[in-house]
Design an enzyme around this catalytic site. Structure first.
Site, PDB file in Angstrom:
ATOM      1  CE  LYS A  95     -13.236 -10.786  -0.984  1.00  0.00           C
ATOM      2  NZ  LYS A  95     -12.644  -9.780  -0.473  1.00  0.00           N
ATOM      3  CB  CYS A 127     -24.679  -0.287  30.500  1.00  0.00           C
ATOM      4  SG  CYS A 127     -22.998  -1.198  30.252  1.00  0.00           S
ATOM      5  CE1 TYR A 154      -0.206  -6.400  -6.120  1.00  0.00           C
ATOM      6  CE2 TYR A 154      -0.534  -9.037  -5.328  1.00  0.00           C
ATOM      7  CZ  TYR A 154      -0.774  -7.898  -4.782  1.00  0.00           C
ATOM      8  OH  TYR A 154      -0.242  -7.228  -3.458  1.00  0.00           O
ATOM      9  CB  CYS A 180     -19.276   1.934  31.572  1.00  0.00           C
ATOM     10  SG  CYS A 180     -20.129   0.596  31.085  1.00  0.00           S
ATOM     11  CB  ALA A 187      19.137 -35.486  -6.534  1.00  0.00           C
ATOM     12  CD  GLU A 188      20.255 -34.106 -11.841  1.00  0.00           C
ATOM     13  OE1 GLU A 188      21.202 -34.120 -13.099  1.00  0.00           O
ATOM     14  OE2 GLU A 188      18.824 -34.287 -12.750  1.00  0.00           O
ATOM     15  CE  LYS A 196      -8.811  -9.571  -3.413  1.00  0.00           C
ATOM     16  NZ  LYS A 196      -8.086 -10.106  -1.839  1.00  0.00           N
ATOM     17  CB  CYS A 245     -22.467   0.401  34.479  1.00  0.00           C
ATOM     18  SG  CYS A 245     -22.362   1.029  33.205  1.00  0.00           S
ATOM     19  CB  CYS A 267     -23.812   2.286  27.852  1.00  0.00           C
ATOM     20  SG  CYS A 267     -22.717   2.525  29.353  1.00  0.00           S
ATOM     21  CG  ASP A 312      -7.520 -15.392   1.220  1.00  0.00           C
ATOM     22  OD1 ASP A 312      -6.776 -14.535   1.563  1.00  0.00           O
ATOM     23  OD2 ASP A 312      -8.525 -16.147   1.835  1.00  0.00           O
ATOM     24  CD  GLU A 322      -3.240 -10.129 -12.408  1.00  0.00           C
ATOM     25  OE1 GLU A 322      -3.044 -10.333 -11.365  1.00  0.00           O
ATOM     26  OE2 GLU A 322      -2.697  -9.209 -13.235  1.00  0.00           O
TER      27      GLU A 322
HETATM   28  S1  IVH Z   1      -3.920  -5.932  -6.989  1.00  0.00           S
HETATM   29  C1  IVH Z   1      -3.556  -1.594  -6.877  1.00  0.00           C
HETATM   30  N1  IVH Z   1      -3.636  -8.116  -8.340  1.00  0.00           N
HETATM   31  O1  IVH Z   1      -5.909  -8.384  -2.968  1.00  0.00           O
HETATM   32  C2  IVH Z   1      -4.171  -2.655  -6.823  1.00  0.00           C
HETATM   33  N2  IVH Z   1      -3.981  -7.647  -5.544  1.00  0.00           N
HETATM   34  O2  IVH Z   1      -7.700  -6.507  -1.604  1.00  0.00           O
HETATM   35  C3  IVH Z   1      -3.886  -3.553  -5.757  1.00  0.00           C
HETATM   36  N3  IVH Z   1      -4.045  -9.909  -4.245  1.00  0.00           N
HETATM   37  O3  IVH Z   1      -3.847  -6.190  -1.243  1.00  0.00           O
HETATM   38  C4  IVH Z   1      -3.425  -4.949  -5.891  1.00  0.00           C
HETATM   39  N4  IVH Z   1      -4.185 -11.387  -5.600  1.00  0.00           N
HETATM   40  O4  IVH Z   1      -3.020  -8.371  -1.503  1.00  0.00           O
HETATM   41  C5  IVH Z   1      -3.644  -7.467  -7.448  1.00  0.00           C
HETATM   42  N5  IVH Z   1      -3.586 -10.546  -8.056  1.00  0.00           N
HETATM   43  C6  IVH Z   1      -3.394  -9.806  -7.561  1.00  0.00           C
HETATM   44  C7  IVH Z   1      -4.230 -10.391  -6.267  1.00  0.00           C
HETATM   45  C8  IVH Z   1      -3.647  -8.717  -5.711  1.00  0.00           C
HETATM   46  C9  IVH Z   1      -3.769 -11.488  -4.321  1.00  0.00           C
HETATM   47  C10 IVH Z   1      -5.054  -9.151  -2.441  1.00  0.00           C
HETATM   48  C11 IVH Z   1      -3.806  -7.938  -2.654  1.00  0.00           C
HETATM   49  C12 IVH Z   1      -3.640  -6.675  -2.219  1.00  0.00           C
HETATM   50  C13 IVH Z   1      -5.591  -7.381  -1.919  1.00  0.00           C
HETATM   51  C14 IVH Z   1      -6.925  -6.246  -1.951  1.00  0.00           C
END
Ligand code: IVH
Length: 697
Positions: A318, A412, A229, A435, A35-36, A116, A415, A430, A118, A114
């Site tokens: 990953k 195929c 990042y 085709c 609100a502020e 990653k 075709c 094919c 999404d 860090e």
């Molecule tokens: S560094 C050269 N740091 O992951 C390094 N990427 O698969 C480039 N992403 O395109 C990326 N968190 O969109 C970096 N802490 C993070 C990230 C990060 C998400 C994504 C980014 C990049 C993709 C690579």
């Protein structure tokens, strides 16, 4: 209140509002209530309405401008936005670290981890502390201009804060991930549901959809955030020597950086943290799909270098893919554009991580045999990121005995031509060049967003044209009889006219899109860009030998052979000739991208007295054409433009081997052309060929 008092008042309000936003988004410690904040904002709006002369583009009230885009312009990245290699377990992580050590020539390294996030990768460029432009990743080399939308995101500063121990950078490119919190996503979806709209699948799609709005007013209403990042490049300051300190610097400048970044001295410690993030994944309020590991020292990063599209100095652990069990209802064949018979499992639809999955690729018959997948089986299906879902394994205990083993067809399915199977190759082909299934796939590829991007012409309509016998290759799209098209059921004159216009417009697409659209094996957008850059015309490409193609940095022998095999084939040469005859671009004298920001990627320093114009005028024009103009000469400077009586900067350039240009060269630059004294503007970081696979389905 007189004008100066009023000005001071307004300045204070703006600083206060920026400070509140910083505390809220970056420090996560708000000192003002909503609100502020709103009251202060309304007060500022009131004053600005009464005194329009005090309004500036950077005012917090001006985040959403009048600007609406009918389409996104292109921005050439000064340095390509790379992707990351992946590791899936401790051994692969250790092997990655070993390689990094070897390339660094060091006995130990410091790493930073860090999460990653999404979301959607963006690059934000600030000039003199003010947001100048923002781009999506695009194909890594060229992205979409999303500046008005990024300006509308409150979590992203329009003005940078001055860092404590450094000057304000002359230019700085901040890279990061725009994302949406899970809680914000749920709220957004329920708002959309209430309004009877179409729901977003997951937070990533919601972020991507929100950033690609034509109306920044809509983006402004979406709860988007950013994790910064990486600093892509900066001028006017010396960057700190480590990534960890760059993260701190970005925080000082006003950005949120990846949560809980940590330094490690051993790979063992890195691995522990990867496991911790995996365990924390579900409880976080934002989606992560892995942990990013980077070598901390920027100097060592350079030493370690790059391989194809990925830095060797960073990798992503990953997380194991998200899996679900479901039933295989049927196995069907999709004929790819190069004639491959691709088996697909039709599944009982399941929701995997927010996405409904109804089909999964089975790759080829060897894979089906190896996993012994039968129609009727209960299987484990996984989806990792946005790749095509895969069948992991069969749950044999669930077999009832009525499951039917699958037999690949000998002809195929489209075709009826007998299929061809090369010894040692798991695929069946094919070989019928006309085709219809292959033709349809080739047309789908040609018109797709990644290639010719023909608005309004989707796969279904294209299939109708093929079925009607109106198109038998991509060139025929440009020879459609539009009066007949307008007669088609469900189309009408208006849509036919719109379609005609987008088909017409696509003729002017840059050469790389045409090359990509041809559907040459192994040639994706990246390779198409490299090829278009090198040869500049279809004619030159058709005449090129395998060796000449393989000489392009970033293209290896396999890809070069694929391209050459394509260009010697008469049907393909006929297609290229036909495209040219109907007016599709066959030469890239000035592609759309290079026309807009032809000097992107150049860092220039002006020094000395100019005769034909003033330095600020020259600087402004150079910037508009995409160049970085800075005040000091370093190794990163592309060229120093020296007027009369140039002093120490010209000397420094000579010392560092930076090219010196004169005022005639400057005139060339101001016309948007690169003078002969300068080499290729985009930093070449690609040093090994990368295979771009054809999509499986
Ligand atoms: S560094 C050269 N740091 O992951 C390094 N990427 O698969 C480039 N992403 O395109 C990326 N968190 O969109 C970096 N802490 C993070 C990230 C990060 C998400 C994504 C980014 C990049 C993709 C690579």
């Amino acid at each position: 209140m007189d004008q100066t008092d009023l000005q001071r008042h307004v300045d204070e309000f703006r600083l206060q509002l920026d400070q509140f936003a910083y505390e809220y988004f970056v420090l996560d410690q708000p000192t003002a209530t909503d609100a502020e904040y709103d009251a202060l904002m309304n007060e500022l709006r009131r004053i600005e309405a009464e005194h329009p002369e005090l309004v500036t583009a950077e005012s917090p009230t001006q985040r959403v401008g009048a600007h609406t885009a009918s389409e996104f312009g292109a921005i050439v990245h000064p340095r390509p936005l790379l992707s990351l290699s992946n590791v899936y377990n401790e051994e692969e992580l250790a092997a990655w670290a070993q390689r990094a050590l070897r390339f660094a020539g060091a006995s130990d390294l410091t790493y930073v981890t860090e999460p990653k996030t999404d979301g959607v990768a963006v690059a934000l460029t600030y000039v003199d502390g003010v947001l100048d432009h923002a781009a999506t990743r695009g194909n890594g080399f060229v992205g979409d201009d999303i500046t008005p939308n990024v300006r509308a995101i409150r979590a992203i500063p329009v003005r940078l804060r001055k860092p404590s121990r450094l000057a304000m950078p002359a230019t700085i490119e901040i890279r990061g991930e725009i994302y949406m919190r899970k809680s914000d996503f749920d709220e957004l979806n329920s708002r959309i549901a209430d309004a009877g709209g179409k729901l977003f699948m997951n937070p990533r799609n919601a972020a991507a959809g929100s950033i690609r709005q034509k109306d920044p007013g809509i983006t402004a209403q979406r709860p988007l955030r950013l994790f910064a990042y990486q600093i892509g490049c900066a001028t006017g300051i010396t960057l700190p020597p480590t990534h960890f300190e760059c993260l701190e610097l970005m925080r000082e400048l006003g950005f949120t950086t990846s949560l809980d970044a940590e330094r490690h001295d051993t790979v063992g410690s890195v691995w522990e943290t990867c496991q911790e993030w995996l365990a924390r994944r579900a409880e976080l309020d934002f989606e992560i799909d892995g942990t990013v590991v980077k070598v901390d020292s920027l100097h060592q990063q350079e030493e370690i270098g790059y391989v194809a599209r990925d830095p060797r100095w960073a990798t992503a652990y990953k997380f194991p893919a998200i899996q679900q069990t479901t039933k295989v209802l049927d196995i069907v064949i999709n004929v790819g554009r190069t004639g491959t018979l691709n088996p697909l499992a039709m599944l009982e639809p399941v929701n995997i991580g927010g996405v409904t999955v109804g089909r999964a690729t089975l790759h080829n018959e060897d894979e089906i045999a190896r996993k012994d997948i039968r129609i009727g089986d209960t299987v484990v299906v996984q989806r990792a990121g946005d790749v095509i879902p895969q069948v992991v394994k069969v749950i044999e205990e669930r077999r009832t005995g009525i499951e039917v083993p699958y037999q690949m067809p000998d002809t195929c399915p489209s075709c009826g031509t007998p299929v061809h199977r090369e010894p040692g190759v798991a695929k069946r082909y094919c070989t019928n060049a006309s085709c219809p299934a292959q033709l349809k796939e080739r047309i789908h590829h040609f018109i797709s967003r990644a290639a010719m991007d023909i608005d309004g012409l989707g796969p279904n309509l294209a299939d109708r044209f093929v079925d009607l016998g109106w198109i038998s290759d991509a060139g025929d799209i440009y020879r459609l009889d539009w009066t007949e098209v307008a007669q088609l059921e469900g189309l009408g004159e208006k849509s036919a006219e719109n379609l005609r216009e987008s088909v017409e417009k696509s003729k002017r697409q840059p050469l790389w899109r045409v090359i990509h659209g041809l559907g040459i094996r192994h040639v994706g957008d990246r390779t198409a860009n490299l090829v278009a850059d090198r040869f500049g015309s279809m004619r030159a490409l058709l005449d090129a030998t395998t060796e000449e193609i393989a000489e392009i940095p970033g293209i290896g022998d396999v890809v070069a052979t694929g391209i050459h095999d394509f260009t010697v084939e008469q049907v393909n040469r006929d297609l290229v000739a036909k495209l040219e005859a109907v007016g599709v671009r066959s030469q890239d004298d000035s592609s759309a991208e290079t026309r807009q920001r032809p000097l992107a990627g150049l860092t220039l320093v002006l020094t000395g007295r100019l005769d034909t114009l003033t330095r600020p005028e020259a600087e402004a024009t150079l910037r508009k054409l995409g160049a970085n103009v800075t005040g000091s000469v370093s190794k990163k400077t592309s060229a120093v433009i020296a007027g009369a009586d140039a002093g120490s900067k010209a000397a420094k350039a000579e010392q560092l081997g930076v090219p010196l240009l004169n005022e005639t060269d400057l005139t060339t630059l101001l016309e948007g052309e690169i003078p002969a004294a300068l080499a290729s503007p985009i930093a070449e970081t690609v040093d090994e060929p990368a295979l771009e696979e054809e999509p499986v389905a």
